[in-house]
Design a protein around this motif. Structure first.
Motif, PDB file in Angstrom:
ATOM      1  N   TYR A   1       0.815  -1.205   0.000  1.00 35.89           N
ATOM      2  CA  TYR A   1       0.000   0.000   0.000  1.00 35.89           C
ATOM      3  C   TYR A   1       0.858   1.267   0.000  1.00 35.89           C
ATOM      4  CZ  TYR A   1      -3.436  -3.477   1.454  1.00 35.89           C
ATOM      5  OH  TYR A   1      -4.232  -4.591   1.516  1.00 35.89           O
ATOM      6  N   TYR A   2       2.003   1.177   0.638  1.00 36.22           N
ATOM      7  CA  TYR A   2       2.852   2.356   0.827  1.00 36.22           C
ATOM      8  C   TYR A   2       3.528   2.796  -0.462  1.00 36.22           C
ATOM      9  CZ  TYR A   2       6.759   5.151   2.705  1.00 36.22           C
ATOM     10  OH  TYR A   2       7.679   6.134   2.965  1.00 36.22           O
ATOM     11  N   ARG A   3       4.016   1.840  -1.239  1.00 37.92           N
ATOM     12  CA  ARG A   3       4.831   2.177  -2.414  1.00 37.92           C
ATOM     13  C   ARG A   3       4.104   3.064  -3.428  1.00 37.92           C
ATOM     14  NH1 ARG A   3       9.342  -0.660  -3.587  1.00 37.92           N
ATOM     15  NH2 ARG A   3       8.521  -2.513  -2.551  1.00 37.92           N
ATOM     16  N   PRO A   4       2.831   2.824  -3.732  1.00 38.32           N
ATOM     17  CA  PRO A   4       2.159   3.681  -4.727  1.00 38.32           C
ATOM     18  C   PRO A   4       1.837   5.100  -4.225  1.00 38.32           C
ATOM     19  CG  PRO A   4       1.102   1.530  -4.575  1.00 38.32           C
ATOM     20  CD  PRO A   4       2.008   1.642  -3.396  1.00 38.32           C
ATOM     21  N   HIS A   5       1.835   5.309  -2.924  1.00 39.18           N
ATOM     22  CA  HIS A   5       1.559   6.644  -2.351  1.00 39.18           C
ATOM     23  C   HIS A   5       0.217   7.203  -2.819  1.00 39.18           C
ATOM     24  CE1 HIS A   5       6.229   7.251  -2.119  1.00 39.18           C
ATOM     25  NE2 HIS A   5       5.783   6.363  -1.246  1.00 39.18           N
ATOM     26  N   LYS A   6      -0.809   6.365  -2.805  1.00 49.06           N
ATOM     27  CA  LYS A   6      -2.094   6.798  -3.348  1.00 49.06           C
ATOM     28  C   LYS A   6      -3.136   7.096  -2.260  1.00 49.06           C
ATOM     29  CE  LYS A   6      -1.728   4.605  -7.904  1.00 49.06           C
ATOM     30  NZ  LYS A   6      -2.335   3.633  -8.839  1.00 49.06           N
ATOM     31  N   TYR A   7      -2.708   7.339  -1.073  1.00 49.54           N
ATOM     32  CA  TYR A   7      -3.658   7.634  -0.009  1.00 49.54           C
ATOM     33  C   TYR A   7      -3.255   8.920   0.707  1.00 49.54           C
ATOM     34  CZ  TYR A   7      -0.066   4.981   2.551  1.00 49.54           C
ATOM     35  OH  TYR A   7       1.127   4.512   3.052  1.00 49.54           O
ATOM     36  N   HIS A   8      -4.236   9.531   1.352  1.00 45.49           N
ATOM     37  CA  HIS A   8      -4.062  10.832   1.991  1.00 45.49           C
ATOM     38  C   HIS A   8      -3.031  10.760   3.114  1.00 45.49           C
ATOM     39  CE1 HIS A   8      -4.972  14.797   3.388  1.00 45.49           C
ATOM     40  NE2 HIS A   8      -5.563  14.393   4.508  1.00 45.49           N
ATOM     41  N   MET A   9      -2.116  11.716   3.110  1.00 52.99           N
ATOM     42  CA  MET A   9      -1.101  11.851   4.166  1.00 52.99           C
ATOM     43  C   MET A   9      -0.224  10.602   4.268  1.00 52.99           C
ATOM     44  SD  MET A   9      -1.736  14.948   5.333  1.00 52.99           S
ATOM     45  CE  MET A   9      -1.175  15.237   6.996  1.00 52.99           C
ATOM     46  N   TRP A  10       0.097  10.006   3.133  1.00 51.99           N
ATOM     47  CA  TRP A  10       0.909   8.789   3.147  1.00 51.99           C
ATOM     48  C   TRP A  10       2.270   9.013   3.817  1.00 51.99           C
ATOM     49  CZ3 TRP A  10       5.731   8.842   1.035  1.00 51.99           C
ATOM     50  CH2 TRP A  10       6.031   9.854   0.106  1.00 51.99           C
ATOM     51  N   GLN A  11       2.741  10.252   3.810  1.00 52.69           N
ATOM     52  CA  GLN A  11       4.056  10.553   4.396  1.00 52.69           C
ATOM     53  C   GLN A  11       4.112  10.219   5.880  1.00 52.69           C
ATOM     54  OE1 GLN A  11       2.166  12.629   2.617  1.00 52.69           O
ATOM     55  NE2 GLN A  11       3.356  13.724   1.059  1.00 52.69           N
ATOM     56  N   LEU A  12       2.939  10.180   6.534  1.00 53.78           N
ATOM     57  CA  LEU A  12       2.904   9.911   7.969  1.00 53.78           C
ATOM     58  C   LEU A  12       2.697   8.438   8.290  1.00 53.78           C
ATOM     59  CD1 LEU A  12       0.733  12.929   9.193  1.00 53.78           C
ATOM     60  CD2 LEU A  12       3.225  12.768   9.035  1.00 53.78           C
ATOM     61  N   SER A  13       2.645   7.586   7.278  1.00 51.22           N
ATOM     62  CA  SER A  13       2.369   6.165   7.522  1.00 51.22           C
ATOM     63  C   SER A  13       3.641   5.356   7.745  1.00 51.22           C
ATOM     64  CB  SER A  13       1.572   5.566   6.357  1.00 51.22           C
ATOM     65  OG  SER A  13       2.295   5.631   5.142  1.00 51.22           O
ATOM     66  N   ARG A  14       4.792   6.000   7.661  1.00 54.76           N
ATOM     67  CA  ARG A  14       6.052   5.349   8.022  1.00 54.76           C
ATOM     68  C   ARG A  14       7.047   6.408   8.488  1.00 54.76           C
ATOM     69  NH1 ARG A  14      10.080   1.323   4.448  1.00 54.76           N
ATOM     70  NH2 ARG A  14      10.800   0.166   6.289  1.00 54.76           N
ATOM     71  N   ASN A  15       7.576   6.246   9.683  1.00 56.08           N
ATOM     72  CA  ASN A  15       8.533   7.214  10.239  1.00 56.08           C
ATOM     73  C   ASN A  15       8.020   8.652  10.097  1.00 56.08           C
ATOM     74  OD1 ASN A  15      10.400   5.154  10.915  1.00 56.08           O
ATOM     75  ND2 ASN A  15      11.274   5.198   8.850  1.00 56.08           N
ATOM     76  N   GLY A  16       6.763   8.842  10.457  1.00 58.66           N
ATOM     77  CA  GLY A  16       6.136  10.149  10.271  1.00 58.66           C
ATOM     78  C   GLY A  16       6.766  11.264  11.095  1.00 58.66           C
ATOM     79  N   MET A  17       7.252  10.941  12.280  1.00 55.27           N
ATOM     80  CA  MET A  17       7.859  11.983  13.119  1.00 55.27           C
ATOM     81  C   MET A  17       9.205  12.421  12.544  1.00 55.27           C
ATOM     82  SD  MET A  17       6.729  10.826  16.995  1.00 55.27           S
ATOM     83  CE  MET A  17       7.315   9.123  16.848  1.00 55.27           C
ATOM     84  N   LEU A  18       9.990  11.468  12.052  1.00 56.87           N
ATOM     85  CA  LEU A  18      11.254  11.825  11.397  1.00 56.87           C
ATOM     86  C   LEU A  18      10.995  12.646  10.143  1.00 56.87           C
ATOM     87  CD1 LEU A  18      13.507   8.639  11.697  1.00 56.87           C
ATOM     88  CD2 LEU A  18      14.051  10.934  12.531  1.00 56.87           C
ATOM     89  N   PHE A  19       9.920  12.334   9.429  1.00 54.61           N
ATOM     90  CA  PHE A  19       9.573  13.115   8.248  1.00 54.61           C
ATOM     91  C   PHE A  19       9.259  14.561   8.629  1.00 54.61           C
ATOM     92  CE2 PHE A  19       6.456  14.821   5.217  1.00 54.61           C
ATOM     93  CZ  PHE A  19       7.164  14.690   4.022  1.00 54.61           C
ATOM     94  N   ASP A  20       8.449  14.759   9.668  1.00 59.00           N
ATOM     95  CA  ASP A  20       8.158  16.116  10.140  1.00 59.00           C
ATOM     96  C   ASP A  20       9.432  16.855  10.531  1.00 59.00           C
ATOM     97  OD1 ASP A  20       5.392  16.136   9.826  1.00 59.00           O
ATOM     98  OD2 ASP A  20       5.008  15.308  11.819  1.00 59.00           O
ATOM     99  N   LEU A  21      10.415  16.105  11.038  1.00 55.84           N
ATOM    100  CA  LEU A  21      11.669  16.694  11.491  1.00 55.84           C
ATOM    101  C   LEU A  21      12.706  16.810  10.369  1.00 55.84           C
ATOM    102  CD1 LEU A  21      11.720  14.958  14.955  1.00 55.84           C
ATOM    103  CD2 LEU A  21      11.851  17.435  14.608  1.00 55.84           C
TER     104      LEU A  21
END
Length: 442
Positions: A249-269
């Motif tokens: 599900y993650y690889r296609p990035h076809k869902y809302h706010m996908w950036q937060l579905s793995r290591n979301g806190m590091l992404f924000d940082l």
């Protein structure tokens, strides 16, 4: 006759000398006895007085602390801290054998702050707002403090300055009357970019907040309804289904706010997702954050975090009072278990490394705070409980947003309203205030 005068003069001189010497000794004793650093202060801090000077940096390995109940702790050599809910407020108790007379009305009076004997209140702050970490409640505290003191804010057209891409200065509205002057606070959602943030809010105190990764992902997955874009809305437990094969599900990035579905806190940082499985890059990022931020809070220990924040900023108890910004509704919660939590931790391995590191530094700071920590924590909870009792109708909730249940006010006083407002409320008020003071933005 001459000898008599000489003897009299000698006696007077001796008396004056002894009197002056005694006076000097007495003054020295009194001053020493009243030095705030030469003796331990017990009991609640009086208004404007800090127990200790704020600590600006912490090094070394953290001692681990276990919360025994909601008002005490002890240091132990092994074992992780026992987590508790960030929004769990216990009933008020007596403090130092006496009832606290403070009320919400007196706590939030808009009056000049008593100057602390130990430090001066810090008012230039950058808060890196991570997602689904009780950050909205914390932003409410910071924005309430700044708004009612006419501090200046770096704000944009909405309460989100940047998300998909790192923050840049053009995300902020330009107010002509500011004439390039620095802002006092940056508190809205903005993906971390230190040079750009420093440009707008130089010499700031940097703060952020983290949450246990399995709980943070669970919350983000439900709140942002990621399962809809994955076509999993009809599953009994969409989160569990996602974690059975997350890459599918993650690889296609076809869902809302996908950036937060793995290591979301590091992404924000500021860490890019291409480094999700690159441990050296992750560790390098964690070291950068450790050096850049003055304090990293934990939503799992929200009240404890606020006590550390109060010390760091040299604020008063009334400055950190809060009402919860909302609790995720049952319809957007999923059954969780230890097996699912383990899979989430393996999937968001970077966030686990991040959280573990700052969990250690957090309890080191608690230990370094000194023996009054549990006393101060208990005192704060008493004050905050009084606010809840005075303001909140516990039998009624606002369900206008199906994702969140918000507590309703039973007391519509201005002070209760101030405490309940979230950043989605304060940001328009701040923008309007900035416009009236510095002209229409571009």
């Amino acid at each position: 006759m001459s000898q008599s005068r000489t003897a009299g003069f000698s006696y007077v001189s001796m008396f004056v000398t002894v009197l002056c010497t005694c006076t000097v000794i007495l003054i020295a004793i009194v001053k020493f006895d009243h030095s705030p650093w030469d003796k331990q202060i017990t009991g609640p801090s009086p208004p404007g007085v800090m127990r200790f000077p704020p600590d600006h940096s912490v090094q070394g390995t953290a001692a681990q602390v276990t919360i025994l109940d909601h008002s005490s702790f002890h240091v132990q050599s092994t074992g992780p801290p026992v987590l508790r809910s960030a929004l769990d407020i216990q009933s008020g108790t007596e403090h130092q054998g006496r009832k606290i007379q403070s009320t919400p009305e007196t706590l939030l009076e808009n009056k000049p702050r008593t100057e602390s004997l130990a430090c001066k209140a810090k008012q230039r702050i950058v808060f890196l707002k991570t997602h689904k970490t009780a950050s909205t409640t914390l932003v409410s505290i910071l924005e309430r403090y700044g708004y009612y003191r006419n501090l200046t804010f770096a704000v944009g057209k909405s309460h989100i300055l940047s998300f998909q891409y790192k923050f840049v200065r053009r995300n902020v509205l330009k107010f002509p009357g500011m004439q390039g002057k620095p802002f006092d606070m940056l508190t809205n959602h903005a993906r971390y970019n230190r040079p750009e943030m420093d440009f707008l809010v130089p010499n700031a105190t940097y703060i952020t907040i983290l949450r246990k990764p399995e709980d943070q992902l669970d919350s983000a997955f439900g709140y942002f309804e990621m399962y809809r874009g994955m076509k999993l809305e009809n599953e009994t437990n969409p989160l569990e289904k996602f974690m059975e094969d997350p890459m599918k599900y993650y690889r296609p990035h076809k869902y809302h706010m996908w950036q937060l579905s793995r290591n979301g806190m590091l992404f924000d940082l500021g860490l890019e997702h291409k480094y999700d499985e690159n441990d050296p890059k992750i560790v390098e990022k964690i070291q950068e954050i450790d050096g850049d931020f003055d304090l990293v809070l934990l939503s799992d220990f929200f009240d404890e975090s606020l006590i550390l924040l109060k010390r760091l900023l040299c604020w008063e108890y009334e400055d950190i009072l809060y009402l919860s910004s909302g609790i995720r509704s049952a319809s957007h919660r999923f059954e969780n278990n230890e097996d699912l939590a383990k899979r989430i931790r393996a999937w968001s391995h970077g966030d686990v490394l991040l959280y573990n590191h700052f969990n250690n530094t957090f309890w080191k700071r608690v230990k370094d705070y000194g023996p009054t920590f549990k006393e101060d924590l208990r005192h704060f909870r008493e004050l905050n409980q009084r606010v809840y009792d005075d303001c909140i109708d516990r039998n009624n909730t606002n369900k206008s947003d199906k994702r969140v249940e918000k507590l309703k006010l039973k007391n519509t006083s201005e002070r209760c309203k101030r405490l309940q407002r979230g950043d989605i409320n304060y940001t328009p008020m701040i923008r309007k205030s900035m416009k009236s003071r510095f002209g229409s933005p571009s």
